[in-house]
Design an enzyme around this catalytic site. Structure first.
Site, PDB file in Angstrom:
ATOM      1  CE  LYS A 123      -3.873   2.235   2.281  1.00  0.00           C
ATOM      2  NZ  LYS A 123      -4.853   2.196   3.274  1.00  0.00           N
ATOM      3  CG  ASP A 228     -13.616   5.268   6.351  1.00  0.00           C
ATOM      4  OD1 ASP A 228     -14.570   5.663   6.299  1.00  0.00           O
ATOM      5  OD2 ASP A 228     -12.325   5.297   5.740  1.00  0.00           O
TER       6      ASP A 228
END
Ligand code: ADP
Ligand code: MG
Length: 388
Positions: A123, A228
């Protein structure tokens, strides 16, 4: 921006030294003077340095700044990517780079393989590639940032995410195993799964719903709110034998403490995201109210406060504050809300060619007017793609 590793093997050791020198020089200089690059690289200012700089500039790993007052270069995100890949390669963490599987708002996700061929996930955080749509009051904070400071924030996001994944994994939470972190990147276990968002049917919605709410509460009991928690950041992994599906939670740069002043609001939003998704997708509504923030934190085990533990690690309070300021400036809509308002759209794996390497507007665009800059960001937003 596409991460193209083909150039990696064509760079000579001198090129690497020069690229590393530009990175080091960037700590104190937005634009690293060419003479300083030569000095840090330990190379005489002769043709060698210039040849390397030319190679790096041609590959987009370093760049000049327009109208600069002196001769110099800055590192680009491409250069930072290469340095990271090289570090991961040298430590035998990553051997090869595979396909891109995600283009997030502020990250790119690639499948990579380790030297044994095992697949992992890389990532790369790309703060600065944001929608400024939600940003009103803090436009100046965002606009005045330099490329270097975006890179700093991206590094903080990677560090924070890695630090949280480590403690969460250790405490038995269902998260990918963190493997390595360098600069703005991290490497983790690849979860063979589908995001909840792409799942149309589950055999037992009540059970999955219960597990997800339990996870939110379990996090709060160790002092944490994901921030989130939604169908994009939950991967559903199915056991090939038992067919049992397990939710795995990902994406932690916005994680916050249950002692945050707006903790309850964030907690409720996480809960409501799941409620809304279950009612829309599975036509499922729970009979039970809650869970409620006050109940969740009632019996917090103070000896297991992971929010405090992470603060005591390399991810310092100052770093947390720097990152929080960014998060606040962006206004922090979550991914589910972004989608609901049409701010992002799914793509078919095609990456936008124009999607460039550097999203900061501070340098090349330094002479354009404020409105022109805003127009540009709006346009970027319209072109923005999202696949997770
Ligand atoms: P972003 O911050 O851009 O939302 P995420 O960490 O949520 O980044 O990752 C984006 C997408 O990439 C996810 O929705 C998921 O589809 C995929 N992904 C991320 N991490 C993994 C992983 N460890 N295993 C499998 N897929 C992953
Ligand atoms: Mg995500």
């Amino acid at each position: 921006m596409k991460l193209d590793s083909r150039q990696l093997r064509y760079l000579t050791s001198e090129d690497w030294r020069v690229l590393t020198a530009v990175e080091m020089g960037s700590k104190n200089h937005e634009l690293v003077p060419t003479v300083l690059i030569a000095q840090i690289a330990g190379l005489r200012g002769g043709s060698g340095v210039h040849k390397s700089i030319a190679t790096l500039a041609k590959s987009g790993l370093v760049a000049k700044i327009k109208n600069a007052k002196y001769d110099g270069y800055r590192l680009t995100y491409g250069g930072l990517d290469y340095l990271s890949l090289n570090t991961l390669r040298k430590s035998d963490t990553v051997f090869s780079l595979g396909n891109q599987i995600g283009v997030g708002k502020e990250s790119d996700i690639y499948v990579v393989a380790d030297p044994t061929g095992k697949q992992l996930v890389l990532k790369l955080h790309r703060l600065g590639r944001i929608s400024f749509r939600t940003v009103k009051a803090n436009r100046d904070y965002l606009r005045n940032r330099t490329t270097g400071s975006w890179m700093y924030l991206s590094r903080l996001a990677a560090m924070k995410e890695y630090a949280f994944m480590q403690v969460l994994k250790r405490e038995g939470f269902p998260v990918p195993e963190p493997i390595a972190q360098t600069r703005h990147t991290l490497v983790m276990e690849l979860i063979d799964s589908f995001p909840l968002r792409s799942i149309d049917n589950v055999s037992d919605p009540l059970k999955l719903y219960g597990e997800l709410m339990e996870l939110i509460v379990r996090l709060a009991k160790v002092g944490l709110i994901h921030g989130d928690f939604n169908e994009f950041n939950l991967l559903i992994k199915e056991d090939p034998v038992t067919k049992k599906s397990t939710p795995i939670l990902i994406d932690f740069p916005q994680m916050l403490s249950t002692t945050h002043e707006n903790a309850q609001w964030y907690f409720d939003r996480d809960v409501n995201c799941i409620k809304l998704f279950f009612s829309r997708r599975f036509n499922f509504t729970s009979d039970e109210p809650g869970p409620f923030f006050a109940d969740a934190i009632k019996d917090t085990d103070q000896s297991k406060r992971l929010d405090i533990e992470v603060e005591a690690t390399g991810f310092s309070r100052k770093m947390a504050k720097d990152l929080d300021r960014f998060v606040e400036a962006v206004g922090f809509t979550n991914e589910a809300e972004e989608e609901a308002t049409g701010a992002q759209e799914a793509v078919d794996g095609q990456e936008d060619e124009e999607d460039d390497e550097d999203y900061s507007e501070d340098d090349e665009e330094a002479t354009t007017s404020q409105t022109a800059q805003e127009d540009q960001t709006e346009q970027e937003l319209a072109e923005q793609t999202h696949t997770d």
